[in-house]
Design a protein around this motif. Structure first.
Motif, short mmCIF file in Angstrom:
data_model
loop_
_atom_site.label_atom_id
_atom_site.label_comp_id
_atom_site.label_asym_id
_atom_site.label_seq_id
_atom_site.Cartn_x
_atom_site.Cartn_y
_atom_site.Cartn_z
N GLU A 52 -23.58 46.51 75.63
CA GLU A 52 -24.33 46.29 74.11
C GLU A 52 -24.67 45.18 73.79
O GLU A 52 -24.07 44.08 74.23
CB GLU A 52 -22.77 46.80 73.47
N ILE A 53 -25.82 45.24 73.21
CA ILE A 53 -26.46 44.05 72.38
C ILE A 53 -26.47 44.53 71.20
O ILE A 53 -27.33 45.20 70.72
CB ILE A 53 -27.51 43.81 73.04
N THR A 54 -25.82 43.85 70.24
CA THR A 54 -25.76 44.03 68.76
C THR A 54 -26.35 42.61 68.03
O THR A 54 -25.55 41.67 67.89
CB THR A 54 -24.57 44.31 67.98
N VAL A 55 -27.78 42.42 67.82
CA VAL A 55 -28.20 41.28 67.44
C VAL A 55 -27.79 41.05 65.79
O VAL A 55 -28.02 42.08 65.18
CB VAL A 55 -29.94 41.37 67.43
N PRO A 56 -27.45 39.96 65.34
CA PRO A 56 -27.10 38.68 66.34
C PRO A 56 -25.68 38.50 66.36
O PRO A 56 -25.24 37.30 66.44
CB PRO A 56 -27.57 37.70 65.21
N VAL A 57 -24.83 39.44 66.67
CA VAL A 57 -23.34 39.21 66.24
C VAL A 57 -22.52 39.56 67.77
O VAL A 57 -21.51 38.78 68.06
CB VAL A 57 -22.62 40.25 65.26
N LYS A 58 -22.98 40.42 68.48
CA LYS A 58 -22.29 40.48 69.87
C LYS A 58 -23.15 40.94 71.01
O LYS A 58 -24.00 41.45 71.02
CB LYS A 58 -21.40 41.82 69.12
N ILE A 59 -22.47 40.40 72.27
CA ILE A 59 -22.97 40.90 73.48
C ILE A 59 -21.87 41.26 74.38
O ILE A 59 -20.88 40.67 74.40
CB ILE A 59 -23.95 39.94 74.22
N VAL A 60 -21.98 42.52 75.04
CA VAL A 60 -20.91 43.15 75.71
C VAL A 60 -21.60 43.31 77.14
O VAL A 60 -22.59 44.02 77.30
CB VAL A 60 -20.38 44.26 75.41
N LEU A 61 -20.92 42.66 78.29
CA LEU A 61 -21.23 42.91 79.69
C LEU A 61 -20.27 43.14 80.75
O LEU A 61 -19.21 42.53 80.23
CB LEU A 61 -22.24 41.81 79.88
N THR A 62 -20.50 43.57 81.69
CA THR A 62 -19.74 43.57 82.60
C THR A 62 -20.06 42.77 83.98
O THR A 62 -21.44 42.42 83.90
CB THR A 62 -19.55 45.08 83.61
N ASP A 63 -19.10 41.79 84.47
CA ASP A 63 -19.69 40.77 85.18
C ASP A 63 -18.72 41.05 86.59
O ASP A 63 -17.74 41.31 86.41
CB ASP A 63 -19.33 39.49 84.48
N LYS A 64 -19.53 40.74 87.78
CA LYS A 64 -19.01 40.98 89.15
C LYS A 64 -19.49 40.01 90.06
O LYS A 64 -20.63 39.37 90.04
CB LYS A 64 -19.01 42.43 89.33
#
Length: 129
Positions: A52-64
């Protein structure tokens, strides 16, 4: 993101960067600080997928953990990372939350020395108020 991602004394190199929902970020963090003892010279190849990318308040990512080609490594935990940007006293405050699917996944990452490394490079907390 390579300009500000990662701890102090580490450089981040983008291998692939597609900043959109379901986009992939393949990157390598490399310790360039000789004062970080056993971490100096180490590399950490990672693969992130933007949820999810909600400019300019939030970025959600999975990382591995990943390999040189950007393939996710088997047997390593996936970390759900939420980055929230809030206005605070005329500046931007970044709040980062990392979640693991299991206690075992968190313990696996802790066993790799990540907590010790972060505590060694983060400035001391100041009391609120």
């Amino acid at each position: 993101m390579a300009g500000w991602w990662g701890p102090s004394g580490w450089q981040t190199e983008n291998r692939a960067f597609n900043f959109k929902s379901d986009g992939v970020w393949h990157y390598c963090m490399r310790c360039t600080d000789e004062n970080q003892d056993e971490f100096y010279g180490q590399e950490s190849l990672r693969k992130a997928v933007y949820q999810e990318i909600t400019v300019p308040v939030k970025i959600v990512l999975t990382d591995k953990v990943a390999d040189e080609e950007g393939n996710a490594a088997d047997g390593m935990p996936v970390i759900l990372v939420t980055l929230t940007f809030v206005e605070h006293e005329g500046r931007t405050k970044l709040i980062m939350c990392s979640r693991f699917a299991s206690v075992e996944g968190l313990q696996q990452v802790m066993g790799m020395g990540i907590v010790r490394m972060c505590l060694a490079i983060l400035p001391p907390r100041r009391p609120a108020g």
